[in-house]
Scaffold this motif. Structure first.
Motif, PDB file in Angstrom:
ATOM      1  N   ARG A 203      29.373  25.137 -35.428  1.00 18.90           N
ATOM      2  CA  ARG A 203      29.209  24.133 -36.485  1.00 18.90           C
ATOM      3  C   ARG A 203      29.159  22.596 -36.100  1.00 18.90           C
ATOM      4  N   VAL A 204      29.088  22.406 -34.737  1.00 11.48           N
ATOM      5  CA  VAL A 204      28.639  21.129 -34.265  1.00 11.48           C
ATOM      6  C   VAL A 204      27.115  20.987 -33.538  1.00 11.48           C
ATOM      7  N   GLN A 205      26.737  22.163 -33.659  1.00  6.07           N
ATOM      8  CA  GLN A 205      25.814  22.228 -32.774  1.00  6.07           C
ATOM      9  C   GLN A 205      24.549  21.732 -33.686  1.00  6.07           C
ATOM     10  N   PRO A 206      23.716  20.480 -33.252  1.00  3.95           N
ATOM     11  CA  PRO A 206      22.954  19.854 -34.161  1.00  3.95           C
ATOM     12  C   PRO A 206      21.521  20.379 -34.401  1.00  3.95           C
ATOM     13  N   GLN A 207      21.152  21.481 -33.540  1.00  2.84           N
ATOM     14  CA  GLN A 207      19.856  22.112 -33.761  1.00  2.84           C
ATOM     15  C   GLN A 207      20.085  23.253 -35.083  1.00  2.84           C
ATOM     16  N   GLU A 208      19.147  23.168 -35.676  1.00  9.31           N
ATOM     17  CA  GLU A 208      19.053  24.123 -37.036  1.00  9.31           C
ATOM     18  C   GLU A 208      19.619  25.792 -36.500  1.00  9.31           C
ATOM     19  N   ALA A 209      20.510  25.926 -37.297  1.00 13.93           N
ATOM     20  CA  ALA A 209      21.237  27.524 -36.596  1.00 13.93           C
ATOM     21  C   ALA A 209      20.150  28.579 -36.841  1.00 13.93           C
ATOM     22  N   ALA A 210      19.373  28.626 -37.805  1.00 13.18           N
ATOM     23  CA  ALA A 210      18.378  29.906 -37.844  1.00 13.18           C
ATOM     24  C   ALA A 210      17.476  29.837 -36.919  1.00 13.18           C
TER      25      ALA A 210
END
Length: 406
Positions: A165-172
């Motif tokens: 959830r905190v990962q700033p990069q786009e999840a997909a």
């Protein structure tokens, strides 16, 4: 009624049990503090070795890059011999201390104070090391309290979800990149055995696991079957991969839950929750909900999280309720137990015979072991808004584990 003097008598079994439990708690805290001190000392030793390489490689070597590298290697080997550890373990512990001090200083302080278990601190270090600096504080904020109270299996799932959830990069985009690393490998063991490991997208792994579980359970019901469920799961997996199972294999329907916010299905970016794993990106969730018939959907309000609708295309209403409970509970409701809800019994917290209702606020998943414990010991459970509160036979209370994030 027993007197206070009798209750405090060390010959009294209640006193002895309470003392033994207190000793165990004290020893655990002391061991945790000692583990943290060991990591700190290893890290500081390697820092000193890099700063003063002459201690490990001699004054003639100077402070060249090679000298520093060999000094660190020498220090690692020195520590490994002194501590009876593998050199790889020494390096791993030094890195764990470094990452915690840099990326999660409050977890590090709590670990050194004996408040965060060593295993949970290791999980924090593993996950924090994969995040950019901007995400370190949000990640620590999300997991700090849970690190001190959750058992490691439950905490690892919580921390992994927080990291996503905190990962700033786009999840997909991250998923597409990481999926390129999917692979299968074999580690050979003793006595003619090997470990076969597959690194797969989570949606694929969950469906594969569910298929193996259902096939093994189907075989277990045969009257002449002598294998255990664990052996059957291994045999089914091996036969499927080896191409042994063909048309004669039992046909077993498989379903895996995915909790999808309704706006995500309409094109939004809010992550969904894959049963048994945690958050997945919106694009994958839409694909699963729209095109995979073996997945059922539970739609939630994007603001309150309230359940809006449950697919009822293949199940009667009680089965739908069980689906919802599986996604709500995720695991056994006993504090710290990580057994999956789909492998547990659904238990009435207040027994049906004593007026308990068959409703979501009186039902919870308990693995067979903890189900029996509840009914055959002095462990008691109370179902509240925040989950299950357990009281031990000696009066200790286990607060509800925080619910999995949706």
């Amino acid at each position: 009624m027993e007197s206070l003097h009798t209750l405090l008598d060390p010959r009294h079994p209640d006193v002895r049990i309470e003392c033994s439990m207190a000793r165990a708690e004290y020893a655990l805290r002391a061991a945790t503090m000692a583990q943290a001190e060991q990591l700190a000392a290893i890290h500081e030793t390697l820092v000193e070795a890099r700063a003063f390489p002459e201690i490990f490689v001699g004054p003639s070597a100077g402070s060249t890059q090679d000298a520093v590298a060999f000094a660190e290697r020498a220090a690692v080997a020195d520590l490994a011999v002194r501590l009876g550890l593998a050199e790889q373990t020494v390096r791993a512990q030094a890195e764990q201390a470094r990452v915690l001090r840099l990326c999660a200083p409050r977890v590090w302080s709590a670990f050194r104070a004996g408040e965060v278990p060593a295993a949970n601190a290791r999980v924090v270090a593993e996950l924090a090391a994969t995040l950019p600096e901007a995400a370190w504080k949000p990640f620590e904020d999300a997991i700090l309290e849970a690190a001190a109270v959750l058992a490691t299996a439950r905490f690892r799932a919580r921390a992994r979800s927080a990291r996503e959830r905190v990962q700033p990069q786009e999840a997909a985009a991250l998923h597409r990149i990481t999926a390129q690393e999917r692979r299968v490998w074999v580690d050979h063991d003793i006595d003619g055995m090997s470990w076969l490991t597959a690194y797969l997208p989570s949606a694929v792994a969950q469906r594969a696991t569910a298929h193996i579980d259902r096939s093994a359970a189907s075989l277990l019901r045969a009257a002449d079957e002598t294998r255990t469920l664990a052996q059957l799961r291994a045999d089914v997996a091996g036969d499927l991969l080896a191409g042994v199972l063909g048309s004669a294999a039992p046909h077993v329907g498989v379903s895996v839950g995915v909790l999808v916010p309704v706006l995500t299905l309409l094109g939004g970016d809010q992550p969904a929750t894959l049963e048994g794993y945690g958050p997945i990106d919106a694009a994958t969730a839409r694909e699963m909900a729209g095109h995979a018939p073996s997945f059922f959907r539970i739609l939630t309000d994007p603001i309150s999280g309230t359940v809006l609708d449950v697919d009822r295309s293949t199940y009667r209403v009680p089965a739908d309720l069980k689906r919802w409970l599986e996604l709500r509970d995720q695991t056994c409701a006993f504090s710290g137990c990580g057994r999956r809800a789909r492998d547990c019994d659904v238990d009435h917290t207040i027994d049906w015979a004593f007026g308990g209702t068959t409703s979501a606020d009186n039902l919870a998943h308990l693995c067979r072991h903890h189900h029996r414990l509840k009914h055959h010991s002095r462990w008691t459970a109370e179902h509240g808004a925040g989950g299950m509160t357990w009281t031990s036979p000696t009066g200790a209370q286990a607060r509800p584990d925080p619910p999995p994030p949706f």
